[in-house]
Design a protein around this motif. Structure first.
Motif, mmCIF file in Angstrom:
data_model
loop_
_atom_site.group_PDB
_atom_site.id
_atom_site.type_symbol
_atom_site.label_atom_id
_atom_site.label_comp_id
_atom_site.label_asym_id
_atom_site.label_seq_id
_atom_site.Cartn_x
_atom_site.Cartn_y
_atom_site.Cartn_z
ATOM 1 N N SER A 1 9.004 17.645 60.973
ATOM 2 C CA SER A 1 8.301 16.481 61.534
ATOM 3 C C SER A 1 7.562 16.957 62.782
ATOM 4 C CB SER A 1 9.282 15.368 61.878
ATOM 5 O OG SER A 1 10.174 15.792 62.885
ATOM 6 N N PHE A 2 6.433 16.322 63.050
ATOM 7 C CA PHE A 2 5.559 16.785 64.119
ATOM 8 C C PHE A 2 5.290 15.645 65.090
ATOM 9 C CE2 PHE A 2 5.024 19.214 60.344
ATOM 10 C CZ PHE A 2 4.951 20.524 60.782
ATOM 11 N N SER A 3 5.626 15.855 66.367
ATOM 12 C CA SER A 3 5.424 14.829 67.388
ATOM 13 C C SER A 3 4.433 15.330 68.423
ATOM 14 C CB SER A 3 6.756 14.481 68.061
ATOM 15 O OG SER A 3 6.527 13.602 69.143
ATOM 16 N N SER A 4 3.228 14.782 68.377
ATOM 17 C CA SER A 4 2.229 15.186 69.367
ATOM 18 C C SER A 4 2.598 14.655 70.745
ATOM 19 C CB SER A 4 0.839 14.726 68.948
ATOM 20 O OG SER A 4 0.832 13.335 68.739
ATOM 21 N N SER A 5 3.229 13.486 70.826
ATOM 22 C CA SER A 5 3.581 12.934 72.136
ATOM 23 C C SER A 5 4.661 13.762 72.833
ATOM 24 C CB SER A 5 4.026 11.482 72.010
ATOM 25 O OG SER A 5 5.199 11.389 71.235
ATOM 26 N N LEU A 6 5.553 14.388 72.064
ATOM 27 C CA LEU A 6 6.605 15.223 72.653
ATOM 28 C C LEU A 6 6.256 16.707 72.593
ATOM 29 C CD1 LEU A 6 9.752 13.428 71.178
ATOM 30 C CD2 LEU A 6 8.778 13.186 73.471
ATOM 31 N N ASN A 7 5.140 17.032 71.927
ATOM 32 C CA ASN A 7 4.689 18.419 71.785
ATOM 33 C C ASN A 7 5.777 19.302 71.176
ATOM 34 O OD1 ASN A 7 2.845 20.553 71.966
ATOM 35 N ND2 ASN A 7 3.689 21.204 73.933
ATOM 36 N N ARG A 8 6.409 18.794 70.110
ATOM 37 C CA ARG A 8 7.453 19.593 69.457
ATOM 38 C C ARG A 8 7.514 19.314 67.964
ATOM 39 N NH1 ARG A 8 13.312 17.258 71.350
ATOM 40 N NH2 ARG A 8 13.181 15.271 70.274
ATOM 41 N N VAL A 9 8.226 20.187 67.280
ATOM 42 C CA VAL A 9 8.404 20.101 65.837
ATOM 43 C C VAL A 9 9.899 19.955 65.551
ATOM 44 C CG1 VAL A 9 8.088 21.295 63.631
ATOM 45 C CG2 VAL A 9 6.374 21.544 65.441
ATOM 46 N N GLY A 10 10.258 18.976 64.730
ATOM 47 C CA GLY A 10 11.644 18.793 64.324
ATOM 48 C C GLY A 10 11.846 19.359 62.928
ATOM 49 N N LEU A 11 12.993 19.954 62.703
ATOM 50 C CA LEU A 11 13.305 20.547 61.405
ATOM 51 C C LEU A 11 14.591 19.937 60.857
ATOM 52 C CD1 LEU A 11 12.789 24.295 62.355
ATOM 53 C CD2 LEU A 11 11.163 22.805 61.188
ATOM 54 N N GLY A 12 14.625 19.705 59.556
ATOM 55 C CA GLY A 12 15.826 19.237 58.887
ATOM 56 C C GLY A 12 16.048 20.060 57.631
ATOM 57 N N MET A 13 17.275 20.524 57.432
ATOM 58 C CA MET A 13 17.604 21.345 56.271
ATOM 59 C C MET A 13 18.895 20.848 55.640
ATOM 60 S SD MET A 13 16.936 24.568 58.624
ATOM 61 C CE MET A 13 16.831 23.466 60.014
ATOM 62 N N CYS A 14 18.968 20.879 54.318
ATOM 63 C CA CYS A 14 20.174 20.463 53.610
ATOM 64 C C CYS A 14 20.385 21.397 52.421
ATOM 65 C CB CYS A 14 20.037 19.027 53.122
ATOM 66 S SG CYS A 14 21.478 18.463 52.200
ATOM 67 N N ILE A 15 21.574 21.975 52.318
ATOM 68 C CA ILE A 15 21.908 22.879 51.219
ATOM 69 C C ILE A 15 22.918 22.189 50.316
ATOM 70 C CG2 ILE A 15 22.920 25.103 50.584
ATOM 71 C CD1 ILE A 15 21.923 26.160 53.297
ATOM 72 N N ARG A 16 22.647 22.253 49.012
ATOM 73 C CA ARG A 16 23.569 21.716 47.998
ATOM 74 C C ARG A 16 23.854 22.788 46.960
ATOM 75 N NH1 ARG A 16 22.516 15.448 46.756
ATOM 76 N NH2 ARG A 16 22.070 14.761 48.851
ATOM 77 N N ASP A 17 25.018 22.672 46.316
ATOM 78 C CA ASP A 17 25.399 23.656 45.303
ATOM 79 C C ASP A 17 24.941 23.234 43.908
ATOM 80 O OD1 ASP A 17 27.182 21.690 44.450
ATOM 81 O OD2 ASP A 17 28.947 22.701 45.251
ATOM 82 N N ASP A 18 25.357 23.989 42.896
ATOM 83 C CA ASP A 18 24.904 23.728 41.528
ATOM 84 C C ASP A 18 25.466 22.440 40.933
ATOM 85 O OD1 ASP A 18 27.500 24.567 41.129
ATOM 86 O OD2 ASP A 18 26.970 26.314 39.941
ATOM 87 N N ALA A 19 26.408 21.813 41.628
ATOM 88 C CA ALA A 19 26.916 20.505 41.191
ATOM 89 C C ALA A 19 26.202 19.380 41.941
ATOM 90 C CB ALA A 19 28.430 20.418 41.424
ATOM 91 N N GLY A 20 25.292 19.762 42.839
ATOM 92 C CA GLY A 20 24.585 18.769 43.632
ATOM 93 C C GLY A 20 25.383 18.304 44.837
ATOM 94 N N GLU A 21 26.487 19.004 45.123
ATOM 95 C CA GLU A 21 27.356 18.626 46.236
ATOM 96 C C GLU A 21 26.856 19.228 47.545
ATOM 97 O OE1 GLU A 21 30.068 16.544 46.042
ATOM 98 O OE2 GLU A 21 29.411 16.224 43.970
ATOM 99 N N TYR A 22 26.998 18.459 48.625
ATOM 100 C CA TYR A 22 26.617 18.896 49.961
ATOM 101 C C TYR A 22 27.392 20.154 50.346
ATOM 102 C CZ TYR A 22 27.031 18.996 55.034
ATOM 103 O OH TYR A 22 27.081 19.390 56.341
ATOM 104 N N VAL A 23 26.687 21.142 50.886
ATOM 105 C CA VAL A 23 27.318 22.362 51.383
ATOM 106 C C VAL A 23 27.157 22.452 52.897
ATOM 107 C CG1 VAL A 23 27.271 24.893 51.309
ATOM 108 C CG2 VAL A 23 26.942 23.591 49.200
#
Length: 149
Positions: free
Chosen positions: A101-123
């Motif tokens: 995500s990109f915020s020009s007012s805060l002059n920063r970039v936010g990152l979000g990451m999510c890893i799941r396994d072959d069963a679709g379960e949260y890792v």
């Protein structure tokens, strides 16, 4: 906490899980507004922002798939709308979804990451941010690099 959220998401139907995730994001947005801009929002404002964002996103997805002109947010969605669903990775593999995500007012970039396994379960999941604001392609690449680390 992450496992509890992903467990709840897995029990909701796609429409409910989309709304729930968007409300969580809107709560995060409210906390940032309070912290960085000393703005206070009511719960109804948080939910209204989430539903508006979700409605606009759905409308944009219809336009993208159909190549049509923009519709008003309150206009009903076309019957031909197809549901795009997350797909599990191949057996023995993991899947990492990344967004920036990109915020020009805060002059920063936010990152979000999510890893799941072959069963679709949260890792594992992670959020991060960095300065300064950059091009979308660079932000997404930094997100991938951060996930790989």
């Amino acid at each position: 906490m992450d496992a509890m959220i992903f467990s709840l998401l897995s029990q909701l139907n796609p429409s409910q899980s989309s709304l729930f995730a968007t409300i969580l994001w809107s709560i995060w947005k409210r906390m940032n507004l309070k912290l960085w801009q000393q703005k206070t929002e009511t719960n109804s404002q948080v939910v209204a922002r989430a539903t508006t964002l979700l409605d606009e996103w759905k409308a944009a997805q219809c336009i993208r798939r159909e190549g049509g002109a923009p519709r008003a947010v309150n206009q009903p969605e076309p019957i031909r709308q197809e549901t795009i669903r997350w797909q599990k990775p191949a057996r023995g593999r993991y899947k990492c979804n990344i967004d920036a995500s990109f915020s020009s007012s805060l002059n920063r970039v936010g990152l979000g990451m999510c890893i799941r396994d072959d069963a679709g379960e949260y890792v594992l999941a992670r959020i991060d941010w960095f300065y300064p604001l950059c091009d979308v392609v660079i932000g997404e690449a930094v997100g991938l690099h951060t996930a790989l680390q």
